[in-house]
Motif scaffolding. Structure first.
Motif, PDB file in Angstrom:
ATOM      1  N   VAL A 191      -7.487   1.426  -3.406  1.00 55.17           N
ATOM      2  CA  VAL A 191      -7.083   0.155  -2.790  1.00 55.17           C
ATOM      3  C   VAL A 191      -8.075  -0.189  -1.679  1.00 55.17           C
ATOM      4  O   VAL A 191      -8.278   0.610  -0.766  1.00 55.17           O
TER       5      VAL A 191
ATOM      6  N   ALA B 242      -5.671   4.096   2.176  1.00 55.49           N
ATOM      7  CA  ALA B 242      -6.503   3.028   1.621  1.00 55.49           C
ATOM      8  C   ALA B 242      -7.898   3.617   1.380  1.00 55.49           C
ATOM      9  O   ALA B 242      -8.316   4.541   2.078  1.00 55.49           O
TER      10      ALA B 242
ATOM     11  N   SER C 111      -3.779   1.680   7.771  1.00 52.52           N
ATOM     12  CA  SER C 111      -4.261   1.582   6.389  1.00 52.52           C
ATOM     13  C   SER C 111      -4.830   2.901   5.865  1.00 52.52           C
ATOM     14  O   SER C 111      -4.515   3.328   4.752  1.00 52.52           O
ATOM     15  N   TYR C 112      -5.636   3.537   6.721  1.00 47.65           N
ATOM     16  CA  TYR C 112      -6.203   4.821   6.275  1.00 47.65           C
ATOM     17  C   TYR C 112      -5.147   5.901   6.195  1.00 47.65           C
ATOM     18  O   TYR C 112      -5.214   6.790   5.346  1.00 47.65           O
TER      19      TYR C 112
ATOM     20  N   LEU D 176       0.832  -1.209   0.000  1.00 52.76           N
ATOM     21  CA  LEU D 176       0.000   0.000   0.000  1.00 52.76           C
ATOM     22  C   LEU D 176       0.863   1.255   0.000  1.00 52.76           C
ATOM     23  O   LEU D 176       0.613   2.191  -0.759  1.00 52.76           O
TER      24      LEU D 176
ATOM     25  N   TYR E 286     -11.657  -0.207   4.333  1.00 52.14           N
ATOM     26  CA  TYR E 286     -11.092  -1.321   5.085  1.00 52.14           C
ATOM     27  C   TYR E 286     -12.207  -2.317   5.367  1.00 52.14           C
ATOM     28  O   TYR E 286     -13.189  -1.989   6.034  1.00 52.14           O
TER      29      TYR E 286
ATOM     30  N   ILE F 112      -8.798  -2.644   1.396  1.00 52.57           N
ATOM     31  CA  ILE F 112      -8.150  -3.651   2.238  1.00 52.57           C
ATOM     32  C   ILE F 112      -9.167  -4.728   2.566  1.00 52.57           C
ATOM     33  O   ILE F 112     -10.287  -4.423   3.009  1.00 52.57           O
TER      34      ILE F 112
END
Lengths: 779, 158
Positions: free
Chosen positions: B96, B116, B111-112, B82, B119, B98
Motif C-alpha cells: 500500500v 504502509a 501509516s508506517y 490500511l 508514504y 500512501i
C-alpha cells in the motif's frame, strides 16, 4: 471593833491565881482539883516539851477537838491540829521557857473539817525542879460562838468584804500571792496554784524564794527600807521580769507587779505574777524575724526606705545610702521630703486615706515615677513602689526606690527611634498595622486608615479580625508557635493574599507581608497590607486575555489545518490544472489565452506560497517544542544547504565565525537562519552579496547573533514594521515574497525568550541581530 | 538472473481517491509517464474494501497488485482502510502506497506503524506531481515483484 471584842474576852480569862487562892487550892484534894480541871469551861491540855505529845486534857478541850480523847492522847500537836498554822512555832517558843498569852489563832480541826474556828490560847511552860521545861500547858477558849453572838453584824460585813476581795483575788487573771515582811506567803489564788504547780496548802507559809528564787527578796528588802507611806505613794513595781520556778523544778519567765498592803500583821506585799513565756517566745520570734527582714532589706537591690506617718525616715538600707549620697545616721529621723522632694508626700497622704488592708489588696504602688535628690543637690529619676507595713509604731510605709536613669535614657532613645520609625511607618505606601500576640491592633498608619475607612482611634485596641476577618489570626497563631529567632530567621510572610473589610462592610483583596517586631510588650507582628484590587483586576483581565488569546490561537491552529488541507486541496487543483492547461494548450488558443492562463498559474502559485508560509508562521508558536542544546553552527550549515540554489545563483559569499551551542529548537533555528540569510541574498544590490554570521556573548547565558549583509538596506522608519505579518517594502514585480518571513523570524526568536532587531542604512546593507540562550562557544 | 523486463502484462493498481480532480490528474500523470497499468478507482474507504473483498458490484474485481491510498476519505478514511487490509490475511501482502497532501508527522508515523509500504505527498506543482508519478511508475510498475503475479519472469514465482 474586833480588837475591842478580843480585849473583852481576855478580861474574862484572867486566870492568874492570887496567893490566898493558892493556899486554898493546896488544901483541896487532888480529886477535887482534877474534877475542876476536867469540868472547867475552858480547854486545858498538857503536852510534853520534847515532841509536843498530848499528855492530858480536860473535857472541854476534847469537845473542841470533836474526837474521843483516846484518839488524840499521846499524839503530837501537829497530828492533832494540822490545820492550825503557826502553832508548832508557838510550842517551840514555850519549850524554850517563853510564855505566850492571849494568842489569837484560827483554823480548822480534823474533827470539824471545812469550818474555820477561832481561839484565844495561853501557853505556859511547866518547869521541873532543875528548872528545865518539862511540859507545856495550854488553856484555850473557843471564841466563835461568842463572836457570833456579840458581833454578828460586824463579822458578816467583814466576811462579806473578805469574800469580795477573795473573789477578786481568785478572779484575777494573774497569779496573785501575798507575802509578809519575812518573805512568807500568806495568801494566794488559784492561778498561783496552777502556775507554780502547787496546791494552796503547800504554798501558804512557804518562803516566796521557793517560787521566785531570785530578785524578789532583793526587791522586798529594797521596799522594806521604805516606809509604808513611801511604798504606797508610788505604785510599786511597774513590771519587773524575773524567773518563776515550778514545783517540778522547771523555770518560766514571769513579770511581777508589786503593791503594798497594810494589814494588822504589818505591811504585806501583793505580787501579781504573770507567766510571760508566750510573750517572751513571741518577742524572741519577732527579734529573729526582724533580723531576717533586716538582712533582706540590706540585700535588696533597690534603695529601701521606711517612713512613718509623720514622713520621717525610720529605717533604710545601704542602697539608700549609696543612691542618695547620705550616711545612714544623716537620714534617720529626716523628712523623706529631703530625698524625694515631690510626689511622695501626696502619695503617702493618698495611701494614708486607705486602710492598710485596703492598700494591701489594692497592691499599692505599681511603680510611680518621681525624682530623687542626692545630698549634693543633683536629681535623678526614680521609680517608687510603696507598701504599707503594720508595726507597733503604727502603719509605716516601705518605699522601694529604684534609680531609673539608665532606663530613662534608654526610653528616651527608644522614643527617638520610635519617632523615626513612626515617620517611616507613615511614609510607607502600604497600610501598616502592628498587632500584638492577642491579635489586638496597637499601631497603624494613615494608609491603614484610608484603606479600611476607619479613624485611627476606632482601630487601636480592636481585634485585627475587624479589618481582616479571616486568615490573619491563624497566621499569627502559627507564627506564635515559632520562637522569635525562628520567625526572624525565616522572614515571616512572603506575601499572603487575604480579604480586607472596610468599615462599611465592603471587602477588597489584600496582600499581607508579616514580620515580627520585638518590643517591650513582647513580640508584635507588623503587617504590611497592600490593596491589590487593581492588580487583581489586572490579573483577571490578563487571565481573560490569555483565555481569549488561547482561544484565538486554537482557532488559528484550526485555520492552519484548514489551510493545510482543505484550502490547499482546491488550490492545488487550480494550480495543477492551470499548469496542465498551459502545458497542453500553450500557443494553441491565441496570445490572450496564453497571458490569462499565465496570470492564473502565477496567482495560484503565490497563493500556495502564502498559505505555506502562513502555516509555518502559525506553527511556530503552537505545539510542544523541546529546547535542547544544539549547535547553532550546524543549524546555519543546514540553512545554507537549503539555500544552496539561491547562493550559487547569486554568487553570494557567506562566511561565519565560531558559533556557540544554543538552547533551541533545531528546526526553528534552521528556519531562522534560512529566512535571514535568504533575505540577505534576495534583497541584494547589483554587487555580489557578502554575508557574515557571528555571535558574541552578551551575558553569562545569552548570546547575540548577527547576520550582516551588504544589501539594499532599510530606512529607519521601517525597522519595526518589517517584523510585522504581511509587511512588504517592495513591489511584487521587484521582489516576490509573502511578507511573512521576518514575522516568522520574530516569532521564533521570541519563542526562545530573545529579541530581534535590525540596524541598517539605506544602500549600506543591514545587520539583523537576535539574542538567544546558549552555552559555550564551539571550538 | 532473468531479465527484469516486464513479461506479465499490465499491473492492477487500485487508486483510492475521493477527489475527481486528483483521479484525473493521476491518470494524466501515468499517461504522461507512458505507464502500462490497469487503474481501478474507488472514491471512499468503504467502496475500497468492498472492491478488495469482491463484494456486490465488485464481484469480478481483480485482486490489485498495488494500492495507492489517500488518507482523507469520506465514510471510512485511509488509516482505517490500511488497518483493515493489514489485518486481513488475504489482503495484507498487497503493498500500500500512501498518496496524500498531509505532511503531518503523526500521519506518517501512523501509516508506517500500520505497515504502509511507503508514504508520498502530492506536490502542489504539476511538474513535480508528474515527476513523482513517473518515478512511482518506473519503480513499482516495472521493477517490483508481486506475490501471486511474480515478476517479469513467471518461473521466478516463489
Amino acid at each position: 471593833m474586833e480588837e475591842i471584842m478580843i480585849s473583852d474576852v481576855k478580861s474574862q480569862l484572867q486566870l492568874q491565881p492570887s496567893d490566898e487562892h493558892r493556899e486554898k487550892l493546896s488544901r483541896l484534894s487532888l480529886v477535887q482539883l482534877e474534877l475542876a480541871y476536867r469540868k472547867a469551861p475552858v480547854g486545858f491540855a498538857l503536852f510534853d516539851s520534847k515532841e509536843f505529845r498530848l499528855l492530858s486534857m480536860n473535857d472541854n478541850w476534847a469537845e473542841m477537838m470533836d474526837v474521843p480523847s483516846h484518839q488524840v492522847l499521846n499524839k503530837t500537836i501537829e497530828e492533832i491540829a494540822p490545820g492550825l498554822a503557826g502553832i508548832v512555832e508557838m510550842f517551840e517558843i514555850v519549850a524554850q521557857g517563853g510564855k505566850i498569852e492571849n494568842q489569837f489563832i484560827k483554823g480548822e480541826l480534823p474533827g470539824r473539817p471545812g469550818v474555820e474556828r477561832h481561839w484565844l490560847v495561853n501557853y505556859t511552860p511547866m518547869f521541873d525542879k532543875e528548872g528545865t521545861v518539862e511540859a507545856i500547858s495550854t488553856v484555850s477558849l473557843e471564841i466563835s460562838a461568842e463572836k457570833q453572838l456579840v458581833a454578828m453584824g460586824i463579822r458578816a460585813h467583814v466576811a462579806q468584804t473578805e469574800a469580795k476581795y477573795r473573789g477578786l483575788l481568785e478572779a484575777a487573771p494573774d497569779a496573785m500571792i501575798v507575802v509578809n515582811q519575812s518573805g512568807e506567803i500568806v495568801l494566794l489564788n488559784v492561778q498561783a496554784e496552777k502556775q507554780f504547780g502547787y496546791s494552796r496548802d503547800e504554798l501558804v507559809g512557804q518562803q516566796v524564794k521557793n517560787l521566785i528564787p531570785e530578785g524578789f527578796a532583793e526587791r522586798l528588802i529594797a521596799d522594806g527600807t521604805r516606809t509604808a507611806a513611801e511604798a504606797l505613794a508610788p505604785q510599786m513595781g511597774t513590771g519587773i521580769e524575773l524567773s518563776g520556778c515550778r514545783k517540778d523544778g522547771s523555770k518560766f519567765p514571769i513579770e511581777i507587779m508589786l503593791s503594798p498592803l497594810e494589814s494588822d500583821e504589818g505591811i504585806l506585799v501583793t505580787a501579781a505574777i504573770r507567766d510571760i513565756s508566750v510573750r517572751k517566745r513571741a518577742e524572741q520570734h519577732l527579734a529573729q524575724t526582724e533580723a531576717k527582714y533586716r538582712g533582706l532589706l540590706e540585700a535588696a537591690p533597690d534603695a529601701m526606705v521606711v517612713v512613718n506617718k509623720g514622713g520621717d525616715i525610720v529605717l533604710l538600707n545601704v542602697q539608700a545610702e549609696v543612691q542618695f549620697g547620705y550616711r545612714r545616721d544623716e537620714l534617720l529621723g529626716q523628712q523623706v521630703k529631703n530625698i524625694i522632694p515631690e510626689g511622695f508626700a501626696e502619695r503617702l497622704i493618698a495611701d494614708g486615706i486607705r486602710s492598710a488592708t485596703e492598700a494591701l489588696t489594692q497592691q499599692i504602688g505599681t511603680g510611680i515615677e518621681l525624682y530623687g535628690q542626692r545630698k549634693d543637690g543633683t536629681e535623678f529619676p526614680i521609680e517608687i513602689m510603696l507598701s504599707p507595713l503594720e508595726s507597733v509604731e503604727g502603719i509605716l510605709t516601705t518605699a522601694a526606690i529604684r534609680n531609673i536613669s539608665v532606663r530613662k535614657a534608654a526610653e528616651a532613645h527608644l522614643i527617638q527611634m520610635e519617632a523615626r520609625y513612626r515617620g517611616l511607618l507613615e511614609a510607607a505606601p502600604d497600610a501598616m498595622v502592628v498587632v500584638d500576640k492577642d491579635g489586638q491592633i496597637v499601631l497603624l498608619n494613615v494608609q491603614a486608615e484610608k484603606q479600611f475607612g476607619y479613624l485611627r482611634d476606632e482601630l487601636i485596641g480592636q481585634q485585627v479580625q475587624r479589618i481582616i476577618p479571616e486568615g490573619f489570626a491563624e497566621r499569627i497563631i502559627a507564627d506564635g508557635l515559632r520562637s522569635v529567632e525562628d520567625a526572624l530567621a525565616q522572614e515571616i510572610g512572603t506575601g499572603i493574599e487575604l480579604l480586607g473589610q472596610r468599615k462599611d462592610g465592603s471587602e477588597f483583596p489584600i496582600e499581607i507581608m508579616l514580620s515580627p517586631l520585638e518590643s517591650i510588650k513582647g513580640v508584635l507582628v507588623t503587617a504590611a497590607i497592600r490593596d491589590i484590587t487593581t492588580r487583581k483586576k489586572a490579573a483577571e483581565t490578563l487571565l481573560q486575555k490569555v483565555d481569549e488569546l488561547n482561544r484565538s490561537n486554537g482557532e488559528l491552529e484550526q485555520f492552519a489545518y484548514i489551510a493545510s488541507h482543505d484550502l490547499q486541496e482546491p488550490l492545488r487543483m487550480v494550480s495543477s490544472y492551470t499548469q496542465l492547461l498551459a502545458k497542453r494548450y500553450k500557443g494553441k488558443l491565441g496570445s490572450d489565452a496564453d497571458e490569462f492562463i499565465s496570470f492564473a498559474v502565477d496567482g495560484a502559485s503565490r497563493m500556495q506560497r502564502l498559505i505555506r508560509d502562513l502555516l509555518v508562521y502559525s506553527r511556530v508558536g503552537t505545539g510542544v517544542y523541546e529546547f535542547r542544546s544544539v549547535s547553532s553552527e550546524g543549524a546555519l550549515q543546514q540553512a545554507l544547504t537549503n539555500l544552496s540554489g539561491a547562493i550559487s545563483e547569486s554568487g553570494a559569499i557567506v562566511s561565519y565565525e565560531h558559533l556557540p551551542v544554543a538552547l533551541a529548537n533545531e528546526m526553528q533555528l534552521v528556519q531562522l537562519f534560512q529566512n535571514l540569510v535568504g533575505n540577505a541574498i534576495k534583497y541584494r544590490t547589483s554587487a555580489i552579496p557578502i554575508i557574515n554570521i557571528s555571535a558574541v556573548r552578551e551575558t553569562d547565558l545569552h548570546w547575540k547573533f548577527s547576520v550582516q549583509d551588504n544589501g539594499l538596506g532599510i530606512e529607519p522608519q521601517h525597522f519595526e514594521r518589517i517584523f510585522g505579518l504581511f509587511q512588504r517594502l517592495h513591489k511584487r514585480d521587484e521582489f516576490s515574497g509573502t511578507g511573512i518571513g521576518l514575522a516568522i523570524c520574530k516569532k521564533i526568536v521570541e519563542r526562545h525568550g530573545g529579541t530581534i532587531s535590525v540596524r541598517s542604512r539605506l544602500g549600506e546593507g543591514s545587520i539583523f541581530q537576535f539574542t538567544m540562550e546558549g552555552g559555550d562557544s564551539q571550538t | 538472473m532473468m531479465s527484469n523486463e516486464r513479461k506479465r502484462g499490465p499491473v492492477d493498481v487500485l487508486l483510492v481517491e475521493d477527489s475527481p480532480g486528483d483521479v484525473r490528474l493521476t491518470q494524466e500523470a501515468f499517461r504522461n509517464a507512458h505507464a502500462s497499468l490497469n487503474l481501478h478507482v474507488t472514491s471512499d474507504g468503504v467502496e475500497a474494501m468492498s472492491f478488495l473483498r469482491r463484494e456486490g458490484e465488485h464481484e469480478h474485481a481483480p485482486r490489485p497488485n498495488l494500492i495507492l491510498l489517500d488518507l482523507n476519505l469520506p465514510r471510512m478514511d485511509g488509516r482505517e482502510v490500511l488497518a483493515q487490509i493489514k489485518q486481513d490475511a488475504a489482503l495484507k501482502t498487497i503493498p500500500v502506497v500512501i498518496l496524500t497532501t498531509s505532511e503531518a508527522e503523526t500521519d506518517i508515523r501512523k501509516s508506517y506503524q500500520l505497515q504502509a509500504s511507503c508514504y508520498l505527498t502530492k506536490p502542489s506543482q504539476l511538474e513535480e506531481f508528474e515527476h513523482l508519478v513517473s518515478s512511482l511508475s518506473s519503480f513499482w510498475l516495472t521493477k517490483v515483484w508481486f506475490t501471486g503475479r511474480g515478476g517479469p519472469d513467471e518461473s521466478q514465482l516463489d
